[in-house]
Design a protein around this motif. Structure first.
Motif, PDB file in Angstrom:
ATOM      1  N   MET A  54      45.100  48.757  43.570  1.00 50.40           N
ATOM      2  CA  MET A  54      45.862  47.570  43.976  1.00 50.40           C
ATOM      3  C   MET A  54      44.928  46.391  44.231  1.00 50.40           C
ATOM      4  O   MET A  54      45.233  45.250  43.848  1.00 50.40           O
ATOM      5  N   ASP A  55      43.772  46.651  44.877  1.00 52.39           N
ATOM      6  CA  ASP A  55      42.821  45.567  45.149  1.00 52.39           C
ATOM      7  C   ASP A  55      42.246  45.005  43.852  1.00 52.39           C
ATOM      8  O   ASP A  55      42.097  43.780  43.710  1.00 52.39           O
ATOM      9  N   ILE A  56      41.900  45.868  42.922  1.00 50.26           N
ATOM     10  CA  ILE A  56      41.375  45.411  41.631  1.00 50.26           C
ATOM     11  C   ILE A  56      42.421  44.580  40.895  1.00 50.26           C
ATOM     12  O   ILE A  56      42.118  43.520  40.318  1.00 50.26           O
ATOM     13  N   ALA A  57      43.658  45.069  40.898  1.00 53.20           N
ATOM     14  CA  ALA A  57      44.739  44.322  40.239  1.00 53.20           C
ATOM     15  C   ALA A  57      44.948  42.965  40.910  1.00 53.20           C
ATOM     16  O   ALA A  57      45.190  41.945  40.236  1.00 53.20           O
ATOM     17  N   TYR A  58      44.837  42.925  42.242  1.00 54.96           N
ATOM     18  CA  TYR A  58      44.991  41.663  42.987  1.00 54.96           C
ATOM     19  C   TYR A  58      43.883  40.686  42.631  1.00 54.96           C
ATOM     20  O   TYR A  58      44.127  39.484  42.426  1.00 54.96           O
ATOM     21  N   LEU A  59      42.650  41.190  42.543  1.00 57.17           N
ATOM     22  CA  LEU A  59      41.529  40.322  42.192  1.00 57.17           C
ATOM     23  C   LEU A  59      41.693  39.732  40.793  1.00 57.17           C
ATOM     24  O   LEU A  59      41.475  38.532  40.586  1.00 57.17           O
ATOM     25  N   LYS A  60      42.069  40.564  39.849  1.00 59.21           N
ATOM     26  CA  LYS A  60      42.237  40.079  38.483  1.00 59.21           C
ATOM     27  C   LYS A  60      43.392  39.085  38.381  1.00 59.21           C
ATOM     28  O   LYS A  60      43.300  38.079  37.668  1.00 59.21           O
ATOM     29  N   SER A  61      44.465  39.363  39.103  1.00 59.83           N
ATOM     30  CA  SER A  61      45.621  38.457  39.074  1.00 59.83           C
ATOM     31  C   SER A  61      45.267  37.120  39.721  1.00 59.83           C
ATOM     32  O   SER A  61      45.626  36.047  39.202  1.00 59.83           O
ATOM     33  N   ALA A  62      44.546  37.156  40.856  1.00 53.67           N
ATOM     34  CA  ALA A  62      44.156  35.921  41.528  1.00 53.67           C
ATOM     35  C   ALA A  62      43.188  35.117  40.662  1.00 53.67           C
ATOM     36  O   ALA A  62      43.270  33.882  40.610  1.00 53.67           O
ATOM     37  N   ARG A  63      42.271  35.805  39.997  1.00 51.98           N
ATOM     38  CA  ARG A  63      41.339  35.117  39.097  1.00 51.98           C
ATOM     39  C   ARG A  63      42.096  34.414  37.978  1.00 51.98           C
ATOM     40  O   ARG A  63      41.805  33.251  37.636  1.00 51.98           O
ATOM     41  N   LYS A  64      43.086  35.104  37.420  1.00 55.18           N
ATOM     42  CA  LYS A  64      43.866  34.526  36.322  1.00 55.18           C
ATOM     43  C   LYS A  64      44.658  33.294  36.789  1.00 55.18           C
ATOM     44  O   LYS A  64      44.677  32.258  36.113  1.00 55.18           O
ATOM     45  N   ARG A  65      45.296  33.405  37.969  1.00 56.63           N
ATOM     46  CA  ARG A  65      46.091  32.276  38.487  1.00 56.63           C
ATOM     47  C   ARG A  65      45.213  31.066  38.776  1.00 56.63           C
ATOM     48  O   ARG A  65      45.579  29.918  38.478  1.00 56.63           O
TER      49      ARG A  65
END
Length: 495
Positions: free
Chosen positions: A460-471
């Motif tokens: 979940m943390d990895i997915a959050y980091l990647k999503s935040a980077r993309k946004r």
């Protein structure tokens, strides 16, 4: 004696001199004083030999150097053989001699014949424990299905299927225990068996699924089952030059013992087998084996591993329950530490997202501030009109060049922030893997997986980091692109 019917079909008076059978052949030696020549009886008797096996039937007369030999079960060969028998009977009034029947056993599709269980048991049982294991191991490497001609029903161990020839077991798979290799690996971590590369046995290989009818094989397999059990419980074990098993057990006291060609009781075999099964079934094998050693060391009389007092299994399970309670606090502390580390990792993920947001917000704000300053200066300049000075464009060439410089700097900031973010994500994964390896020696993989919830929080943390980077990147690109298009449009329209 199953194949004696072949001898009886040739001579009505036969006395057994010697009978023996091993893994590859069976040999029968009889003395006779009369011969018969019935082709039907001999042909039917030879049909008892399995088709995959070959045979040699040899008649030697006492008063003659010549011998009669039959090695094929065909009508022509049998007829020719019996004609020679009749000829000898006509030429000699006093018929005396020996008959030798030798059957060479072949192995096909994991199958092998056993014509006399009692004779094969004598072959396996002769010699030391090391020699017993070598003979059985030699056969087990080539076949697992033994077609026995003198057993009442079918039996099975982890090595062999003992079946009657009437049963069609062509589709039977190898009876090997499903956890055999896993238990051997677990044994190698907890014990030292110096001949492990020669003998890859587990105790189930010599454990019958029901009480085997032949006492000699039953006793042999029980003795070997006990020997293998001890290699799974003692600290170290090895076969010495005499073929005996040397054992060393370190519990509350050190016990050294040499297992020779002894006859352990059924209760002793069952107790060790029960301990082995408990230790290697579930949980931390090393801890359970260590506990077994401690309990064994105080239940063994006279430092003799075969003299085991009753109640060993009950004492072991009771001690294990106490052991678990004593280690419960340590387990909870470890669990809390892991959860604390996971929480810190989640907080670090949030900080990483804030950092990249700060980088990109700063670069966008610098562009915005520059554009706002330009427009503010131009607006103030227009509020104080001067007739002598001609009106200047809102975005001059020099101003536009500075704007491009700011835009390029913002792009470089984006690249730097993205690179840093990717590096931090990689480091985040590596730290998590290091955290898991750090606790492998303290708790089992199963418990660690339960505490970490199968890495769900990490994912979940990895997915959050990647999503935040993309946004963040999308927002930055949209903002900078909008400002660039607006400024460029104003600049080129005023040219």
């Amino acid at each position: 004696m199953f194949l004696k019917r072949i001898i009886d079909s040739i001579t009505p008076k036969a006395i057994c001199i010697d009978t023996k059978e091993n893994n590859r052949e069976a040999t029968y030696l009889f003395r006779f004083s009369a011969l018969t020549s019935n082709i039907e009886n001999l042909s039917a008797a030879l049909g008892l030999i399995n088709n995959r096996d070959s045979f040699t039937l040899k008649i030697s007369l006492t008063e003659s150097d010549q011998t009669l030999v039959l090695s094929e079960n065909s009508e022509a060969e049998i007829s020719d053989f019996l004609k020679k028998v009749e000829l000898y009977c006509g030429q000699n009034d006093n018929l005396e001699g020996t008959i030798t029947l030798k059957v060479t056993k072949e192995i096909e599709q994991g199958k092998c014949s056993v014509y006399s269980v009692s004779q094969i048991s004598k072959h396996w049982s002769t010699g030391t424990i090391l020699e017993n294991l070598k003979k059985i191991n030699s056969l087990a490497k080539q076949c697992y299905h033994l077609e026995c001609y003198d057993i009442p029903s079918d039996f099975k161990t982890g090595l062999f299927i003992f079946s009657t020839p009437k049963n069609d077991l062509n589709r039977t798979t190898h009876p090997e225990h499903p956890d055999k290799q896993a238990r051997i690996k677990a044994r190698d971590k907890s014990c030292t068996f110096y001949q492990r590369d020669v003998f890859s046995f587990i105790p189930e290989d010599f454990h019958f699924d029901s009480d085997f009818y032949n006492s000699e094989i039953r006793n042999l397999f029980g003795k070997l089952q006990l020997a293998i059990c001890l290699t799974y419980l003692c600290d170290s074990s090895r076969f010495n030059n005499n073929g005996n098993l040397e054992l060393h057990l370190n519990g509350y006291k050190h016990i050294s013992y040499i297992l020779e060609d002894s006859h352990p009781t059924s209760a002793c075999i069952n107790d060790y087998f029960e301990l082995y099964q408990w230790a290697y079934h579930q949980g931390n094998t090393s801890d359970k084996v260590g506990l077994c050693r401690n309990v064994l060391s105080i239940h063994i009389e006279e430092d003799n591993l075969l003299k085991l007092r009753p109640g060993c299994m009950g004492a072991t399970t009771s001690n294990y329950a106490i052991y678990l309670k004593e280690n419960l606090k340590q387990y909870i502390d470890i669990k809390n530490k892991i959860n604390e580390q996971i929480q810190k990792s989640s907080e670090k993920a949030s900080d990483l997202v804030k950092n990249i947001g700060t980088y990109l917000k700063g670069s966008i704000f610098s562009l915005y501030s520059f554009v706002f300053s330009v427009f503010l200066i131009k607006t103030l300049a227009k509020s104080t009109p001067t007739t002598d000075i001609p009106a200047l464009p809102i975005i001059s060439t020099s101003t536009y060049c500075i704007f491009l410089l700011f835009t390029t700097t913002s792009i470089l900031v984006l690249c730097y922030a993205t690179t840093e973010m990717n590096a931090e994500i990689r480091r985040f994964k590596e730290n998590y893997a290091s955290l898991k390896n750090r606790y492998n020696d303290l708790i089992t993989d199963t418990d660690l997986s339960k505490i970490l919830q199968n890495d769900s929080q990490q994912n979940m943390d990895i997915a959050y980091l990647k999503s935040a980077r993309k946004r963040a990147i999308i927002l930055w690109l949209a903002s900078v692109t909008f400002i660039f298009i607006a400024i460029s449009t104003i600049y080129f329209k005023e040219l």
